[in-house]
Design a protein around this motif. Sequence first.
Motif, PDB file in Angstrom:
ATOM      1  N   ALA A  30       0.821  -1.211   0.000  1.00  0.00           N
ATOM      2  CA  ALA A  30       0.000   0.000   0.000  1.00  0.00           C
ATOM      3  C   ALA A  30       0.853   1.258   0.000  1.00  0.00           C
ATOM      4  O   ALA A  30       0.493   2.263  -0.633  1.00  0.00           O
ATOM      5  N   VAL A  31       1.993   1.215   0.684  1.00  0.00           N
ATOM      6  CA  VAL A  31       2.880   2.376   0.723  1.00  0.00           C
ATOM      7  C   VAL A  31       3.509   2.603  -0.654  1.00  0.00           C
ATOM      8  O   VAL A  31       3.618   3.748  -1.123  1.00  0.00           O
ATOM      9  N   ARG A  32       3.910   1.538  -1.317  1.00  0.00           N
ATOM     10  CA  ARG A  32       4.492   1.674  -2.655  1.00  0.00           C
ATOM     11  C   ARG A  32       3.474   2.247  -3.642  1.00  0.00           C
ATOM     12  O   ARG A  32       3.816   3.088  -4.482  1.00  0.00           O
ATOM     13  N   ILE A  33       2.234   1.784  -3.534  1.00  0.00           N
ATOM     14  CA  ILE A  33       1.195   2.302  -4.429  1.00  0.00           C
ATOM     15  C   ILE A  33       0.943   3.782  -4.163  1.00  0.00           C
ATOM     16  O   ILE A  33       0.785   4.586  -5.099  1.00  0.00           O
ATOM     17  N   TYR A  34       0.926   4.153  -2.887  1.00  0.00           N
ATOM     18  CA  TYR A  34       0.693   5.559  -2.539  1.00  0.00           C
ATOM     19  C   TYR A  34       1.809   6.453  -3.092  1.00  0.00           C
ATOM     20  O   TYR A  34       1.534   7.520  -3.664  1.00  0.00           O
ATOM     21  N   LEU A  35       3.057   6.009  -2.962  1.00  0.00           N
ATOM     22  CA  LEU A  35       4.177   6.803  -3.471  1.00  0.00           C
ATOM     23  C   LEU A  35       4.110   6.927  -4.995  1.00  0.00           C
ATOM     24  O   LEU A  35       4.434   7.981  -5.548  1.00  0.00           O
ATOM     25  N   ARG A  36       3.708   5.864  -5.656  1.00  0.00           N
ATOM     26  CA  ARG A  36       3.584   5.944  -7.115  1.00  0.00           C
ATOM     27  C   ARG A  36       2.487   6.921  -7.528  1.00  0.00           C
ATOM     28  O   ARG A  36       2.653   7.692  -8.484  1.00  0.00           O
ATOM     29  N   GLU A  37       1.378   6.930  -6.800  1.00  0.00           N
ATOM     30  CA  GLU A  37       0.290   7.870  -7.099  1.00  0.00           C
ATOM     31  C   GLU A  37       0.725   9.316  -6.848  1.00  0.00           C
ATOM     32  O   GLU A  37       0.377  10.225  -7.616  1.00  0.00           O
ATOM     33  N   GLN A  73       2.043  14.585  -8.882  1.00  0.00           N
ATOM     34  CA  GLN A  73       2.909  15.760  -8.859  1.00  0.00           C
ATOM     35  C   GLN A  73       3.563  16.005 -10.205  1.00  0.00           C
ATOM     36  O   GLN A  73       3.824  17.159 -10.575  1.00  0.00           O
ATOM     37  N   ALA A  74       3.819  14.946 -10.961  1.00  0.00           N
ATOM     38  CA  ALA A  74       4.391  15.128 -12.295  1.00  0.00           C
ATOM     39  C   ALA A  74       3.424  15.892 -13.191  1.00  0.00           C
ATOM     40  O   ALA A  74       3.826  16.773 -13.955  1.00  0.00           O
ATOM     41  N   LYS A  75       2.134  15.576 -13.102  1.00  0.00           N
ATOM     42  CA  LYS A  75       1.128  16.285 -13.901  1.00  0.00           C
ATOM     43  C   LYS A  75       0.918  17.705 -13.388  1.00  0.00           C
ATOM     44  O   LYS A  75       0.813  18.653 -14.174  1.00  0.00           O
ATOM     45  N   ALA A  76       0.844  17.870 -12.074  1.00  0.00           N
ATOM     46  CA  ALA A  76       0.553  19.186 -11.506  1.00  0.00           C
ATOM     47  C   ALA A  76       1.700  20.168 -11.703  1.00  0.00           C
ATOM     48  O   ALA A  76       1.470  21.359 -11.947  1.00  0.00           O
ATOM     49  N   ARG A  77       2.927  19.666 -11.627  1.00  0.00           N
ATOM     50  CA  ARG A  77       4.084  20.546 -11.716  1.00  0.00           C
ATOM     51  C   ARG A  77       4.684  20.592 -13.117  1.00  0.00           C
ATOM     52  O   ARG A  77       5.565  21.418 -13.386  1.00  0.00           O
ATOM     53  N   GLY A  78       4.236  19.698 -13.999  1.00  0.00           N
ATOM     54  CA  GLY A  78       4.786  19.660 -15.347  1.00  0.00           C
ATOM     55  C   GLY A  78       6.213  19.190 -15.379  1.00  0.00           C
ATOM     56  O   GLY A  78       6.988  19.541 -16.274  1.00  0.00           O
ATOM     57  N   ILE A  79       6.585  18.380 -14.400  1.00  0.00           N
ATOM     58  CA  ILE A  79       7.957  17.862 -14.314  1.00  0.00           C
ATOM     59  C   ILE A  79       7.872  16.346 -14.256  1.00  0.00           C
ATOM     60  O   ILE A  79       7.536  15.785 -13.211  1.00  0.00           O
TER      61      ILE A  79
END
Length: 220
Positions: free
Chosen positions: A142-149, A154-160
């Motif tokens: 569950a922790v790995r899935i949360y980090l991936r999400e 953040q990649a979409k929100a920050r454009g990075i």
Amino acid sequence: MDSVSESGGGGASESTGEGCSSATGTGTAAAAGVAPPSRYESQKRRDWNTFLQYLKNHKPPLCLARCSGAHVIEFLKYLDQFGKTKVHASPCPYFGHPNPPAPCPCPLKQAWGSLDALIGRLRAAYEENGGRPESNPFAARAVRIYLREVREAQAKARGIPYEKKKRKRPAPTAPPPETSTSTTATATTGDNQPETTAGGGGDDPAVAPPPSTTAASTSV
């Protein structure tokens, strides 16, 4: 990266709840003459103490033995209030803009890279303090899935985009050129031929054949 070592407030506590048996030793006692811990070890110790303090202040208090992946995710969300990374919401005009030209009211959060590194240190600290690898809550799926999400959001929100660096494979080395058998044989035997060998090649003089013997006719 955002710092998460000072979050959670207060100093470290070895106790994680009454009536709970857990591996919580921090190993703070150092023998005389021992080299000081590295920067990584110091940061890992601070992160571990912060997490223990979080468990103690949790309502109701939690003990490490009963901590699960869900509690770890709750801890990561709690740390967002101490973050320093602007994460744009979808209605924001700067959503997906890596360099926004003006400020916006979007919240500050912990960057994905900081959370990922934090979980790595806590996962190691848990086992170093007596925890079993099979029950490590920081290694829960569950922790790995949360980090991936978090990384994707953040990649979409920050454009990075967060991309893993590909390891460069070494170029294959070419095999040494093969030497032909005929060339080797010629080079080996060129200077070892006797000069008087019949049928020899090269500049050796030709040997004249012996004169033929014919019967002489004599008149009586």
